[in-house]
Design a protein around this motif. Sequence first.
Motif, short mmCIF file in Angstrom:
data_model
loop_
_atom_site.label_atom_id
_atom_site.label_comp_id
_atom_site.label_asym_id
_atom_site.label_seq_id
_atom_site.Cartn_x
_atom_site.Cartn_y
_atom_site.Cartn_z
N ARG A 51 -7.58 9.85 7.48
CA ARG A 51 -8.00 9.14 6.26
C ARG A 51 -7.27 7.80 6.12
N TYR A 52 -5.97 7.76 6.48
CA TYR A 52 -5.17 6.56 6.23
C TYR A 52 -4.92 5.72 7.48
N ARG A 78 0.86 -1.17 0.00
CA ARG A 78 0.00 0.00 0.00
C ARG A 78 0.90 1.23 0.00
N ILE A 99 -0.33 1.54 5.42
CA ILE A 99 0.55 2.09 4.39
C ILE A 99 1.94 1.50 4.55
N ARG A 149 -5.03 1.78 7.34
CA ARG A 149 -4.89 1.32 5.95
C ARG A 149 -3.62 0.51 5.74
N GLU A 204 -2.69 11.66 -3.15
CA GLU A 204 -3.21 12.90 -2.57
C GLU A 204 -2.45 14.07 -3.18
N PHE A 206 -2.56 4.98 -3.30
CA PHE A 206 -3.40 6.07 -2.82
C PHE A 206 -2.68 7.36 -3.21
N LEU A 208 1.25 5.38 -0.36
CA LEU A 208 0.64 6.71 -0.32
C LEU A 208 1.55 7.68 -1.04
#
Length: 179
Positions: free
Chosen positions: A72-73, A10, A78, A76, A47, A45, A12
């Motif tokens: 938000r994360y 994952r 990351i 998750r 942003e 992801f 970001l």
Amino acid sequence: SLWAQPQPPRVLLLHSYHQGLPWTDSVHQGFVEGLGARAQSPLLFVEYLDALRFPLHTPAAEAEFAERLVQRYRGRGIDLLVATDDAALHLVLAYRSRLAPGKPVLFAGANNLRAEELQGQDKLAGVAETPHFDANLALMQRLHPQVSTLRVVGDASPTFRSNLAALQAVNAQLRRPFR
């Protein structure tokens, strides 16, 4: 390795600027293409800090934006943080312990990085943009000794302001500074 995990990594990716800005879009495309066709593609992801149109001029504004990302994360999982340009890198380094504790950070396009900015950071790699104004100004004077005026064109971005200040400092040290 991130790609040796049983689940896709994952990632970001935080861009300093907005989607549609040619620099941002080209860096994003390069990143995605660089991942290539892997048996296990990452869960990406993305942003956009949008720092050109909405600069985070105060620590409170930056903290508010970062807190939204943290919320938000959260949960998750990351595995990797990626930052493009200065605003995103600064935010990621300041808040990485809350965004993705212990996870690596990659960066691209960071300008005029100083060693003290990176002290205490581990699992960090990237590409810095470090203009060599001294060599370029000397070359300009050697190739065009009759030129005494230098015109600099730029925008209102923090990157341009930082580079302009560095250029002016180097110019002031020349035996024959440009006007």
